[in-house]
Design a protein around this motif. Structure first.
Motif, PDB file in Angstrom:
ATOM      1  N   LYS A 196      87.675  15.934  48.490  1.00  0.00           N
ATOM      2  CA  LYS A 196      89.055  16.418  48.407  1.00  0.00           C
ATOM      3  C   LYS A 196      89.352  17.048  47.056  1.00  0.00           C
ATOM      4  N   SER A 197      88.960  16.384  45.976  1.00  0.00           N
ATOM      5  CA  SER A 197      89.235  16.924  44.641  1.00  0.00           C
ATOM      6  C   SER A 197      88.469  18.223  44.400  1.00  0.00           C
ATOM      7  N   THR A 198      87.238  18.278  44.869  1.00  0.00           N
ATOM      8  CA  THR A 198      86.457  19.509  44.758  1.00  0.00           C
ATOM      9  C   THR A 198      87.147  20.644  45.492  1.00  0.00           C
ATOM     10  N   THR A 199      87.650  20.349  46.683  1.00  0.00           N
ATOM     11  CA  THR A 199      88.359  21.366  47.461  1.00  0.00           C
ATOM     12  C   THR A 199      89.640  21.791  46.766  1.00  0.00           C
ATOM     13  N   ALA A 200      90.389  20.822  46.249  1.00  0.00           N
ATOM     14  CA  ALA A 200      91.662  21.132  45.594  1.00  0.00           C
ATOM     15  C   ALA A 200      91.453  22.034  44.384  1.00  0.00           C
ATOM     16  N   VAL A 201      90.457  21.715  43.565  1.00  0.00           N
ATOM     17  CA  VAL A 201      90.215  22.495  42.346  1.00  0.00           C
ATOM     18  C   VAL A 201      89.779  23.915  42.687  1.00  0.00           C
ATOM     19  N   ASN A 202      88.823  24.057  43.594  1.00  0.00           N
ATOM     20  CA  ASN A 202      88.335  25.396  43.939  1.00  0.00           C
ATOM     21  C   ASN A 202      89.383  26.202  44.689  1.00  0.00           C
ATOM     22  N   THR A 325      88.362  16.775  55.276  1.00  0.00           N
ATOM     23  CA  THR A 325      87.628  15.771  56.038  1.00  0.00           C
ATOM     24  C   THR A 325      86.149  16.118  56.031  1.00  0.00           C
ATOM     25  N   THR A 326      85.363  15.341  56.746  1.00  0.00           N
ATOM     26  CA  THR A 326      83.943  15.609  56.968  1.00  0.00           C
ATOM     27  C   THR A 326      83.676  15.502  58.465  1.00  0.00           C
ATOM     28  N   PRO A 327      82.493  15.936  58.932  1.00  0.00           N
ATOM     29  CA  PRO A 327      82.275  15.995  60.393  1.00  0.00           C
ATOM     30  C   PRO A 327      82.246  14.654  61.107  1.00  0.00           C
ATOM     31  N   GLN A 328      82.018  13.559  60.399  1.00  0.00           N
ATOM     32  CA  GLN A 328      81.876  12.275  61.079  1.00  0.00           C
ATOM     33  C   GLN A 328      83.156  11.864  61.796  1.00  0.00           C
ATOM     34  N   ARG A 329      82.982  11.146  62.895  1.00  0.00           N
ATOM     35  CA  ARG A 329      84.139  10.637  63.641  1.00  0.00           C
ATOM     36  C   ARG A 329      84.996   9.724  62.759  1.00  0.00           C
ATOM     37  N   LEU A 330      84.335   8.965  61.869  1.00  0.00           N
ATOM     38  CA  LEU A 330      85.054   8.062  60.977  1.00  0.00           C
ATOM     39  C   LEU A 330      86.098   8.819  60.155  1.00  0.00           C
ATOM     40  N   VAL A 347     106.299  17.055  56.283  1.00  0.00           N
ATOM     41  CA  VAL A 347     105.393  17.958  55.569  1.00  0.00           C
ATOM     42  C   VAL A 347     104.410  18.547  56.577  1.00  0.00           C
ATOM     43  N   PRO A 348     104.444  19.860  56.827  1.00  0.00           N
ATOM     44  CA  PRO A 348     103.537  20.453  57.811  1.00  0.00           C
ATOM     45  C   PRO A 348     102.104  20.542  57.281  1.00  0.00           C
ATOM     46  N   SER A 349     101.155  20.167  58.101  1.00  0.00           N
ATOM     47  CA  SER A 349      99.733  20.320  57.768  1.00  0.00           C
ATOM     48  C   SER A 349      99.295  21.699  58.248  1.00  0.00           C
ATOM     49  N   VAL A 350      99.000  22.589  57.320  1.00  0.00           N
ATOM     50  CA  VAL A 350      98.762  23.992  57.673  1.00  0.00           C
ATOM     51  C   VAL A 350      97.292  24.356  57.745  1.00  0.00           C
ATOM     52  N   ALA A 351      96.396  23.507  57.254  1.00  0.00           N
ATOM     53  CA  ALA A 351      94.975  23.836  57.294  1.00  0.00           C
ATOM     54  C   ALA A 351      94.150  22.569  57.184  1.00  0.00           C
ATOM     55  N   VAL A 352      92.962  22.623  57.745  1.00  0.00           N
ATOM     56  CA  VAL A 352      92.005  21.532  57.660  1.00  0.00           C
ATOM     57  C   VAL A 352      90.688  22.092  57.145  1.00  0.00           C
ATOM     58  N   VAL A 353      90.131  21.439  56.135  1.00  0.00           N
ATOM     59  CA  VAL A 353      88.836  21.824  55.585  1.00  0.00           C
ATOM     60  C   VAL A 353      87.824  20.751  55.954  1.00  0.00           C
ATOM     61  N   GLU A 354      86.802  21.160  56.699  1.00  0.00           N
ATOM     62  CA  GLU A 354      85.725  20.242  57.062  1.00  0.00           C
ATOM     63  C   GLU A 354      84.610  20.436  56.043  1.00  0.00           C
ATOM     64  N   ASN A 355      84.528  19.511  55.109  1.00  0.00           N
ATOM     65  CA  ASN A 355      83.568  19.625  54.014  1.00  0.00           C
ATOM     66  C   ASN A 355      82.211  19.053  54.424  1.00  0.00           C
ATOM     67  N   MET A 356      81.147  19.539  53.799  1.00  0.00           N
ATOM     68  CA  MET A 356      79.780  19.088  54.096  1.00  0.00           C
ATOM     69  C   MET A 356      79.476  19.230  55.592  1.00  0.00           C
ATOM     70  N   ALA A 357      79.968  20.327  56.178  1.00  0.00           N
ATOM     71  CA  ALA A 357      79.824  20.523  57.620  1.00  0.00           C
ATOM     72  C   ALA A 357      78.381  20.821  58.018  1.00  0.00           C
ATOM     73  N   TYR A 358      77.633  21.434  57.136  1.00  0.00           N
ATOM     74  CA  TYR A 358      76.235  21.767  57.429  1.00  0.00           C
ATOM     75  C   TYR A 358      75.482  21.896  56.111  1.00  0.00           C
TER      76      TYR A 358
END
Length: 545
Positions: A196-202, A325-330, A347-358
């Protein structure tokens, strides 16, 4: 007088307390520093002899160091240990809490005093009225106990009391730090360790590259990441960066940064959860952000007090949230909780980033041609080698981007690869998108930034764009936006829930309850007890136009 005025206007997360002491030549801490540098700090005899200063020396309310700071009695201690503890406390007694103006021993600010006489070890906690930003009180304590002959190893933990409520309120009311911030975006996850922090900074530095004025606020008090991931152009300096009741953010390559890790880099915050939210609230309010197009708030994991506190702040209008998030169901399970939580607080959630997806194998693939040429491999062998290298293997599963789109109607979903260089750049203090602006991950961050900018624009320009849905009891039809009509059975058959069989939906089915979930979906409880989560784009005419 100056110390009192600082306390009145700038507890500033208790940080301005300490800086007021630094700025005042007459402050107790300055006096402490001066006496120490000139050798005037009271010395304690270097002997094992029990040393108990008189009440006259340290004030009428202080009878002895042990009586003031320890509940232990002589009968419960070994005589040598009892004497050593008393001697240690006596050596600390001349040191004052610069914010409360009294001895740290008489204030019972010395906690958890532990001794190991055989090893010469001493450890304790010092709880001050505000953080020891420059470490001067800690240094004074260390120097004092090292005067004792038997001390070889010293371990001191500095802690800070939360500011009084009236001080915090006065400071926040006088601050104008958020007045020129146009848009506030939360970057959140309900699971720790997802990037999350990596995504926020970039994400923030990508917005800056697009020409926007951007700031990042790291509100994780216990584990701040921003100081490591984005090293400022110059370090935070309390003597320069705290003016009046406001604190100036540090800057990294044009992006403004604020985190408790910049202000108090030396010691951890020893605070209970109930005390953290008000401090975070105050830090955001009293930071002089100036004119910003976007303030990105890097949230701590979970759905706790800080999330609710920020969403309810009158001076902080949160425009949207980006969920990581990440791809795992957890992780997916927790994403659902996060979206639901933000929806409940508006607060509307406008986007989802799936990190470490591949797994990003592009560097290896680029080397295959060179390797094949060097070893004169055939085209078939080269092809097999490319297959072995892989083309972005999904190490953690296929992910849930499509399911999120179907459940919530969140169409802005992005996949980021598992890329070692992204982590390396974070550890190096230079965001990945700054160092690698033309890479594939940087292009994903740019798509994310463009999508969020557009969604926030739509939210502000079209505040009433959420479709209206009503059930007409006479015609037994759903009325959408006053014009479009639809049979309930037809809408129910569009439900993608595994528990729903479109072929077995009763023709007379009707909605028992309908609850909008943000601007993307509606939750429907049907007369047969089934619950559907229906994205508007699945059934509202012209919704995506």
């Amino acid at each position: 007088m100056m110390v009192k005025s600082w306390l009145a206007v700038g507890s500033l997360l208790a940080f301005a307390h300490v800086c007021s002491a630094f700025l005042s030549p007459a402050s107790p801490l300055s006096a402490l520093s001066a006496t120490r540098s000139t050798g005037l700090l009271s010395r304690v005899p270097s002997s094992r002899k029990f040393f108990a200063p008189s009440a006259r020396k340290f004030g009428a309310r202080f009878s002895s160091p042990l009586a003031a700071a320890s509940s232990e009695t002589a009968s419960s201690l070994d005589p040598a240990l009892f004497a050593a503890k008393s001697e240690a406390l006596a050596s600390l007694a001349p040191i004052q809490d610069p914010f409360r103006g009294e001895s740290i021993v008489s204030l019972s600010a010395v906690k958890n005093l532990e001794l190991d006489l055989d090893a010469g070890k001493i450890s304790f906690v010092v709880e001050l009225g505000a953080p020891d930003l420059k470490g001067e009180v800690k240094a004074a304590c260390d120097a004092a106990v090292r005067e004792l002959e038997w001390v070889k190893d010293v371990s001191i933990t500095m802690a800070a009391l939360p500011p009084a409520e009236e001080m915090r309120s006065a400071s926040m009311q006088a601050a104008t730090g958020l007045s020129k911030v146009k848009n506030v975006i939360l970057c959140a996850s309900c699971k720790g360790g997802v990037g999350k922090s990596t995504t926020a900074v970039n994400f923030a530095f990508t917005l800056h590259e697009m020409g926007y004025k951007v700031g990042i606020m790291d509100v994780d008090v216990y584990g701040p990441s921003l100081p490591t991931m984005a090293v400022p152009d110059r370090p935070f300096n309390p003597e320069v960066d705290i003016v009046g009741n406001e604190i100036s953010p540090v800057v990294c390559k044009g992006v403004k940064l604020m985190s408790v890790g910049f202000i108090n880099p030396h010691d951890s915050f020893v605070l209970r959860g109930a005390k953290v939210s008000p401090l975070v609230q105050q830090l955001i309010s009293t930071t002089a952000w100036g004119d910003l197009d976007y303030l990105i708030i890097d949230m701590p994991p979970g759905t706790g007090d800080i999330h609710l506190t920020l969403s309810q702040m009158e001076s902080l209008k949160i425009d949207a949230a980006v969920i990581v998030t990440t791809p795992q169901r957890l992780s997916f399970v927790d994403v659902v909780k996060g979206v639901e939580m933000f929806d409940k607080v508006g607060v509307p959630s406008v986007a989802v980033v799936e990190n470490m997806a591949y797994l990003d194998t592009s560097p290896l693939q680029a080397s295959v041609d060179t390797f094949a040429e060097k070893h004169s491999l055939s085209e078939d062998a080269k092809g097999e080698l490319l297959e072995l290298v892989g083309a972005g293997d999904a190490l953690f599963g296929a992910g849930h981007r499509q399911r999120l789109a179907e459940m919530w109607g969140i169409v802005n979903t992005f996949s980021l690869p598992l890329n070692g260089n992204i982590a390396k750049q974070g550890d190096a203090g230079v965001p990945y998108v700054v160092q690698n602006p033309n890479s594939a991950p940087s292009k994903v961050f740019k798509e994310l930034a463009k999508s969020v900018v557009e969604e926030v624009r739509r939210l502000k320009e079209e505040p009433d764009s959420t479709p209206s849905i009503a059930f007409d009891q006479k015609t037994k039809e759903l009325v959408i936006n006053g014009k479009q009509r639809m049979k309930p059975v037809d809408l129910r058959r569009l439900c993608r829930s595994p528990a729903n069989d479109p072929k077995r939906v009763p023709e007379d089915i009707a909605p028992a309850e309908m609850t909008p979930l943000g601007r993307y979906a509606v939750q429907i409880i049907w007369t047969d007890g089934h619950q559907s989560l229906m994205p508007y784009r699945a059934f509202v005419d012209g919704y995506d136009k």
